[in-house]
Design a protein around this motif. Sequence first.
Motif, short mmCIF file in Angstrom:
data_model
loop_
_atom_site.label_atom_id
_atom_site.label_comp_id
_atom_site.label_asym_id
_atom_site.label_seq_id
_atom_site.Cartn_x
_atom_site.Cartn_y
_atom_site.Cartn_z
N ALA A 1 12.26 -2.10 28.47
CA ALA A 1 13.09 -1.83 27.38
C ALA A 1 12.71 -2.51 26.23
O ALA A 1 13.58 -2.94 25.25
CB ALA A 1 14.63 -1.97 27.58
N ILE A 2 11.34 -2.78 25.82
CA ILE A 2 10.94 -3.32 24.63
C ILE A 2 10.67 -2.04 23.52
O ILE A 2 10.73 -2.16 22.44
CB ILE A 2 9.63 -4.22 24.91
CG1 ILE A 2 10.19 -5.39 25.58
CG2 ILE A 2 8.89 -4.65 23.71
CD1 ILE A 2 8.74 -6.18 26.31
N LEU A 3 10.02 -1.14 24.05
CA LEU A 3 9.72 0.11 23.62
C LEU A 3 10.75 1.38 23.86
O LEU A 3 11.15 1.43 25.15
CB LEU A 3 8.17 0.61 23.58
CG LEU A 3 7.33 -0.06 22.93
CD1 LEU A 3 5.96 0.65 23.56
CD2 LEU A 3 7.45 0.19 21.54
N ARG A 4 11.13 2.14 22.97
CA ARG A 4 11.82 3.07 23.57
C ARG A 4 10.95 4.45 23.53
O ARG A 4 10.21 4.63 22.96
CB ARG A 4 12.97 3.48 22.25
CG ARG A 4 13.93 2.55 21.94
CD ARG A 4 14.88 1.86 22.87
NE ARG A 4 15.58 0.80 22.39
CZ ARG A 4 15.45 -0.37 22.60
NH1 ARG A 4 14.33 -0.96 23.27
NH2 ARG A 4 16.08 -1.36 22.04
N VAL B 1 16.84 1.63 34.75
CA VAL B 1 16.13 0.22 35.04
C VAL B 1 17.45 -0.40 35.63
O VAL B 1 18.02 -0.85 34.76
CB VAL B 1 15.29 -0.28 34.35
CG1 VAL B 1 14.71 -1.70 34.73
CG2 VAL B 1 14.07 0.36 33.78
N LEU B 2 17.36 -0.59 36.99
CA LEU B 2 18.56 -1.49 37.58
C LEU B 2 19.80 -0.97 37.01
O LEU B 2 20.77 -1.67 36.72
CB LEU B 2 18.43 -3.01 37.27
CG LEU B 2 17.10 -3.63 37.60
CD1 LEU B 2 16.73 -5.07 36.95
CD2 LEU B 2 17.25 -3.89 38.99
N GLY B 3 19.96 0.15 36.96
CA GLY B 3 21.10 1.02 36.45
C GLY B 3 21.63 1.20 35.24
O GLY B 3 22.39 1.91 34.95
N SER B 4 20.71 0.71 34.47
CA SER B 4 20.99 0.94 32.90
C SER B 4 19.94 1.74 32.22
O SER B 4 18.71 1.70 32.65
CB SER B 4 21.08 -0.51 32.29
OG SER B 4 21.73 -1.37 32.85
N ARG C 1 20.89 -5.51 28.35
CA ARG C 1 21.17 -5.45 29.62
C ARG C 1 19.66 -5.55 30.60
O ARG C 1 19.69 -6.25 31.58
CB ARG C 1 21.96 -4.40 30.21
CG ARG C 1 22.92 -4.91 31.53
CD ARG C 1 23.70 -3.81 31.81
NE ARG C 1 24.58 -3.33 30.82
CZ ARG C 1 25.32 -2.25 30.55
NH1 ARG C 1 25.03 -1.38 31.52
NH2 ARG C 1 26.05 -2.14 29.52
N VAL C 2 18.97 -4.58 30.32
CA VAL C 2 17.50 -4.32 30.95
C VAL C 2 16.77 -5.69 30.88
O VAL C 2 16.42 -6.53 31.77
CB VAL C 2 16.91 -3.14 30.77
CG1 VAL C 2 15.51 -3.20 31.39
CG2 VAL C 2 17.64 -2.03 30.84
#
Length: 565
Positions: A54-57, A65-68, A76-77
Amino acid sequence: MSAAPVITADSLARRFGKRTVLEGVSFDLSPGEVLGVVGPDGAGKSTLLQMLAAILRPSSGRCRVLGSDVRKAPGRVQAQVGYMSQGFSLYDRLTVAENLAFAAAIRDVPRAAYLERKGVLLAMAGLARFEGRREGALSGGMRKKLALCANLIHEPPLLILDEPSLGVDPLSRRELWKILDAARTAGRSIVFATSYMDEADASDRVLLLRDGRPLAVGSPAELRGVARGRVYRATASDPAALERQLTAAPEVLSFQKRTADTFRIQLAGDAPLRLPGAPVLEPVEPSMEDAFTVVAAASAPVTAAKEAREPRAPSAEVRVSAEGMTRRFDDFVAVDDVSLTVKAGEVLGLLGPNGAGKTTLIRMLCGLLPPSDGRGLVAGLDVARQSERVRASIGYVSQKVSLFTDLTAQENLDFFARAYGTPRGEQVRRIDRACDRAGYDAPRDGLVRSLSSAVRQRLALASAIVHRPKVLFLDEPTSGVDPLARFRFWRLIDALAAEGVAVIVSTHYLEEATYCDRLGLMMDGRMIALGPLSTLQAELGLSEARVEDVFLGFIARARGQARAA
């Protein structure tokens, strides 16, 4: 009921302006599963991992990732994963303990849990006795292990690791993988990127990437199965004749010389290989490197450059000599009393752990660093007293590829041709020839900073040979390139050596040692072994040993001698 996937990626793509660097990537990652993202530099591995963290969109596609959702809840990721970037992300002025304490503090790890985990992690990484040492004073392998510990301190359910072992010697790589195996045993899911094909075997599944596109995804066994029937071992009484036949055979993708009279061969198709002279051909079980070569060629057919050459003519002319060369930086001895010679037409491979002194030795021989003691001669010139003339007679590709990134490729080539004294009337022809030999086929009118690191390496090699040097120094030139590019590179080195060029090359790919005439094993600045591979194997009583076993055997012996002293 099966557990929800840790990662769900569907048609992920990423563009920077008009340039697409990744597209069409889809996979699921189950709890406790290990996924290896394998490919050369410029394949899109780092971009993919930065999207998973979740650093780049993503420019398009979906990823949870992990539900998010990585677009809707990036914070959250990021709070839940352990992400280790390709570069060093620690604080070099802080000690080992201070870096770990900081990592624990920003993750809100309770102090009691931090102290317990710190002890376990440092013991596992072999860093317990270095708690008080500044991060900047650690070797490359130790820094990688510390970065991994910092990402495990909060016990994340998912580790995302970008090239954790890039540029790390085989001993440190083994120690890194022990830490990862422990994390895997504890139930953590792991996604790691690597350009080392053999590391794919540590995965449950492998995603092969090239040029931003997925080539294949499957278990290591499934991917090796694709190459089964296309990989052979060939043995011949006349190895030089067999090598010429393999070079000329269109069905041969690539080949590697394993011993004095045996070769490993990868074929483009399933048709049996038929060669004159009836060499002994035996099908062998494919490795992951074989699998990548075959899959990559099938997805986008390539013709591997197989530059023909005549067998090397023996030479008595010494092009490089070092006598007791030493280099000190204040109280630190980087190179300690090293002596060696390299003849015209000979290839010397330098192997050793990070911090062994290989790069410092090469820089001294190139006339870039004056020796503190001892003497070095290159092409008959004293490296200390005649350093400018030394630099004009050599070719040098540094570890960090020293090109001018704000100039175009053509401007770089023109600059190096002039700087090395190439006759003006021959510059265009020699530049074209150097680019062809080095495999540089990218446009020459774009800025170098826009090129991938693998393409930059080819440009740097072309720039280093444009003036036809007598001696060529290559500091880890194949780091991060795919197997076909490495094959092409070593064919060129072999051809240059056959023309009388003396070559000194450092590498962490130990299988490349079989391409070298002699090996120099370095540790703690000293040369602990020097000679042909067969001689080094015999010295340890390991006549059939792999290069890695010889490498580790000499390091273990040197460490034992140091403890006994």
